[in-house]
Design a protein around this motif. Structure first.
Motif, PDB file in Angstrom:
ATOM      1  N   ALA A  90     -17.282  12.352 -32.562  1.00 34.02           N
ATOM      2  CA  ALA A  90     -16.921  13.573 -31.848  1.00 34.02           C
ATOM      3  C   ALA A  90     -15.529  13.417 -31.262  1.00 34.02           C
ATOM      4  CB  ALA A  90     -17.925  13.850 -30.727  1.00 34.02           C
ATOM      5  N   GLY A  91     -14.860  14.550 -31.070  1.00 38.03           N
ATOM      6  CA  GLY A  91     -13.541  14.472 -30.482  1.00 38.03           C
ATOM      7  C   GLY A  91     -13.055  15.803 -29.965  1.00 38.03           C
ATOM      8  N   PRO A  92     -12.076  15.774 -29.062  1.00 42.35           N
ATOM      9  CA  PRO A  92     -11.527  17.018 -28.515  1.00 42.35           C
ATOM     10  C   PRO A  92     -10.537  17.632 -29.502  1.00 42.35           C
ATOM     11  CG  PRO A  92     -10.416  15.139 -27.552  1.00 42.35           C
ATOM     12  CD  PRO A  92     -11.438  14.584 -28.489  1.00 42.35           C
ATOM     13  N   TYR A  93     -10.582  18.947 -29.632  1.00 42.26           N
ATOM     14  CA  TYR A  93      -9.703  19.657 -30.567  1.00 42.26           C
ATOM     15  C   TYR A  93      -9.392  21.003 -29.980  1.00 42.26           C
ATOM     16  CZ  TYR A  93      -7.847  21.444 -34.950  1.00 42.26           C
ATOM     17  OH  TYR A  93      -7.036  21.960 -35.906  1.00 42.26           O
ATOM     18  N   ASN A  94      -8.143  21.370 -29.972  1.00 36.30           N
ATOM     19  CA  ASN A  94      -7.723  22.571 -29.243  1.00 36.30           C
ATOM     20  C   ASN A  94      -8.064  22.389 -27.769  1.00 36.30           C
ATOM     21  OD1 ASN A  94      -6.625  23.838 -31.404  1.00 36.30           O
ATOM     22  ND2 ASN A  94      -8.368  25.150 -31.821  1.00 36.30           N
ATOM     23  N   PHE A  95      -7.533  23.203 -26.979  1.00 37.87           N
ATOM     24  CA  PHE A  95      -7.685  23.033 -25.541  1.00 37.87           C
ATOM     25  C   PHE A  95      -9.138  23.157 -25.128  1.00 37.87           C
ATOM     26  CE2 PHE A  95      -7.693  24.897 -21.212  1.00 37.87           C
ATOM     27  CZ  PHE A  95      -7.134  23.817 -20.556  1.00 37.87           C
ATOM     28  N   ASN A  96      -9.654  22.105 -24.544  1.00 39.93           N
ATOM     29  CA  ASN A  96     -10.982  22.107 -23.939  1.00 39.93           C
ATOM     30  C   ASN A  96     -12.152  22.225 -24.908  1.00 39.93           C
ATOM     31  OD1 ASN A  96     -10.768  21.594 -21.240  1.00 39.93           O
ATOM     32  ND2 ASN A  96     -10.232  23.688 -20.730  1.00 39.93           N
ATOM     33  N   LYS A  97     -11.902  22.115 -26.228  1.00 39.95           N
ATOM     34  CA  LYS A  97     -13.027  22.215 -27.166  1.00 39.95           C
ATOM     35  C   LYS A  97     -13.367  20.840 -27.715  1.00 39.95           C
ATOM     36  CE  LYS A  97     -12.267  26.983 -28.404  1.00 39.95           C
ATOM     37  NZ  LYS A  97     -12.195  27.992 -29.468  1.00 39.95           N
ATOM     38  N   PHE A  98     -14.635  20.599 -27.819  1.00 37.15           N
ATOM     39  CA  PHE A  98     -15.129  19.291 -28.244  1.00 37.15           C
ATOM     40  C   PHE A  98     -16.005  19.479 -29.467  1.00 37.15           C
ATOM     41  CE2 PHE A  98     -15.049  15.019 -26.869  1.00 37.15           C
ATOM     42  CZ  PHE A  98     -16.245  14.423 -27.222  1.00 37.15           C
ATOM     43  N   TYR A  99     -15.652  18.796 -30.564  1.00 35.34           N
ATOM     44  CA  TYR A  99     -16.392  18.975 -31.800  1.00 35.34           C
ATOM     45  C   TYR A  99     -17.140  17.715 -32.177  1.00 35.34           C
ATOM     46  CZ  TYR A  99     -14.042  23.386 -32.679  1.00 35.34           C
ATOM     47  OH  TYR A  99     -13.609  24.681 -32.593  1.00 35.34           O
ATOM     48  N   PHE A 100     -18.341  17.916 -32.712  1.00 43.47           N
ATOM     49  CA  PHE A 100     -19.143  16.814 -33.213  1.00 43.47           C
ATOM     50  C   PHE A 100     -19.113  16.806 -34.732  1.00 43.47           C
ATOM     51  CE2 PHE A 100     -21.486  14.571 -29.902  1.00 43.47           C
ATOM     52  CZ  PHE A 100     -21.174  15.336 -28.794  1.00 43.47           C
ATOM     53  N   GLY A 101     -19.220  15.605 -35.289  1.00 49.06           N
ATOM     54  CA  GLY A 101     -19.299  15.455 -36.733  1.00 49.06           C
ATOM     55  C   GLY A 101     -20.650  15.868 -37.254  1.00 49.06           C
ATOM     56  N   SER A 102     -20.763  15.842 -38.559  1.00 44.63           N
ATOM     57  CA  SER A 102     -21.983  16.293 -39.234  1.00 44.63           C
ATOM     58  C   SER A 102     -23.138  15.305 -39.099  1.00 44.63           C
ATOM     59  CB  SER A 102     -21.679  16.559 -40.712  1.00 44.63           C
ATOM     60  OG  SER A 102     -20.873  15.524 -41.253  1.00 44.63           O
ATOM     61  N   GLY A 103     -22.871  14.092 -38.652  1.00 46.18           N
ATOM     62  CA  GLY A 103     -23.934  13.125 -38.363  1.00 46.18           C
ATOM     63  C   GLY A 103     -24.321  12.239 -39.522  1.00 46.18           C
ATOM     64  N   THR A 104     -24.714  11.012 -39.224  1.00 45.58           N
ATOM     65  CA  THR A 104     -25.262  10.074 -40.202  1.00 45.58           C
ATOM     66  C   THR A 104     -26.591   9.579 -39.672  1.00 45.58           C
ATOM     67  OG1 THR A 104     -23.122   9.313 -41.024  1.00 45.58           O
ATOM     68  CG2 THR A 104     -24.998   7.839 -41.332  1.00 45.58           C
ATOM     69  N   LYS A 105     -27.635   9.822 -40.452  1.00 45.67           N
ATOM     70  CA  LYS A 105     -28.967   9.397 -40.033  1.00 45.67           C
ATOM     71  C   LYS A 105     -29.247   8.027 -40.633  1.00 45.67           C
ATOM     72  CE  LYS A 105     -33.518  11.364 -39.270  1.00 45.67           C
ATOM     73  NZ  LYS A 105     -34.411  12.515 -39.500  1.00 45.67           N
ATOM     74  N   LEU A 106     -29.380   7.026 -39.762  1.00 42.46           N
ATOM     75  CA  LEU A 106     -29.591   5.641 -40.194  1.00 42.46           C
ATOM     76  C   LEU A 106     -31.030   5.227 -39.948  1.00 42.46           C
ATOM     77  CD1 LEU A 106     -28.632   2.789 -41.076  1.00 42.46           C
ATOM     78  CD2 LEU A 106     -28.018   2.382 -38.684  1.00 42.46           C
ATOM     79  N   ASN A 107     -31.639   4.623 -40.975  1.00 41.91           N
ATOM     80  CA  ASN A 107     -32.980   4.065 -40.835  1.00 41.91           C
ATOM     81  C   ASN A 107     -32.932   2.602 -41.262  1.00 41.91           C
ATOM     82  OD1 ASN A 107     -35.793   3.863 -40.524  1.00 41.91           O
ATOM     83  ND2 ASN A 107     -36.130   4.281 -42.695  1.00 41.91           N
ATOM     84  N   VAL A 108     -33.267   1.720 -40.347  1.00 34.84           N
ATOM     85  CA  VAL A 108     -33.273   0.297 -40.659  1.00 34.84           C
ATOM     86  C   VAL A 108     -34.718  -0.174 -40.740  1.00 34.84           C
ATOM     87  CG1 VAL A 108     -32.507  -1.998 -39.986  1.00 34.84           C
ATOM     88  CG2 VAL A 108     -31.101   0.002 -39.429  1.00 34.84           C
ATOM     89  N   LYS A 109     -35.110  -0.606 -41.922  1.00 31.66           N
ATOM     90  CA  LYS A 109     -36.507  -1.003 -42.154  1.00 31.66           C
ATOM     91  C   LYS A 109     -36.701  -2.482 -41.851  1.00 31.66           C
ATOM     92  CE  LYS A 109     -35.908   0.803 -46.205  1.00 31.66           C
ATOM     93  NZ  LYS A 109     -36.069   1.264 -47.610  1.00 31.66           N
ATOM     94  N   PRO A 110     -37.794  -2.809 -41.169  1.00 29.77           N
ATOM     95  CA  PRO A 110     -38.025  -4.232 -40.828  1.00 29.77           C
ATOM     96  C   PRO A 110     -38.433  -5.038 -42.065  1.00 29.77           C
ATOM     97  CG  PRO A 110     -39.771  -2.822 -39.942  1.00 29.77           C
ATOM     98  CD  PRO A 110     -38.767  -1.903 -40.576  1.00 29.77           C
TER      99      PRO A 110
END
Lengths: 110, 113
Positions: A90-110
């Motif tokens: 995530a990061g700030p972009y344009n004045f006062n706006k904060f954007y999040f990325g599309s996300g990465t879903k991680l699953n770690v199997k034991p």
């Protein structure tokens, strides 16, 4: 298209493996943050990178900010089941706006 | 002590109803936010308040109305709920501008039937 694109979208690995998650943009960011979100909870900040080329380490997690400040990566060494979750840049972009990325879903199997 | 709290945790309602979600932070922060997270886990900012004043109002239908009675509270009222409003809504707060660390609440899962 998203302002911050993350890859891969999904990642399922065995405990002990290494992995890298990428966060890319065509725009320059003054800083980028990485959050981890566990099911049923809100995102929690892991790190903020500010300087182009900066590398930060948090135990087995290594974060890097690209030289041009348009991208960032998160590398996890010897992943553990406790690392399972949704990773968001995530990061700030344009004045006062904060954007999040599309996300990465991680699953770690034991 | 819970830093950012939201109520309710789950909200199931019929289309057309009006509902409110409450948020409180005890961190002494100046800025509060509402985010919507859709089924694909994309988190998008809706509103941001700084010292009770609205500073960000993204392209959100005017059925959504935030209200900040004081610096520690930011509530979200939604009129005439639609199916597409179903999502998880997160409240967050930060000390200053959005470049500061944001602390998120546990989320409110809204389901519109």
């Amino acid at each position: 298209t998203q302002l911050l694109e993350q890859s891969p979208q999904f990642l399922s690995i065995q405990e002990g493996e290494n992995l890298t998650v990428y966060c890319n943009s065509s725009s320059v960011f003054s800083s980028l943050q990485w959050y981890r979100q566990e099911p049923g909870e809100g995102p929690v900040l892991l790190v903020t990178v500010v300087t182009g080329g900066e590398v930060k380490k948090l135990k087995r997690l290594t974060f890097q900010f690209g030289d041009a400040r348009k991208d960032s990566s998160l590398h996890i060494t010897a992943a553990q089941p406790g690392d399972t979750g949704l990773y968001l840049c995530a990061g700030p972009y344009n004045f006062n706006k904060f954007y999040f990325g599309s996300g990465t879903k991680l699953n770690v199997k034991p | 002590d819970t830093a950012v709290s939201q109520t309710p945790k789950y909200l199931v309602t019929q289309m057309g109803n009006d509902k409110s979600i409450k948020c409180e932070q005890n961190l002494g922060h100046d800025t509060m936010y509402w985010y919507k997270q859709d089924s694909k886990k994309f988190l998008k900012i809706m509103f941001s308040y700084n010292n009770k004043e609205l500073i960000i109002n993204e392209t959100v239908p005017n059925r959504f109305s935030p209200k900040s009675p004081d610096k520690a509270h930011l509530n979200l009222h939604i009129n005439s709920l639609e199916l597409g409003d179903s999502a998880v809504y997160f409240c967050a707060s930060s000390q200053g501008t959005n470049t500061d660390t944001q602390y998120f609440g546990p989320g409110t899962r809204l389901t519109v039937l």
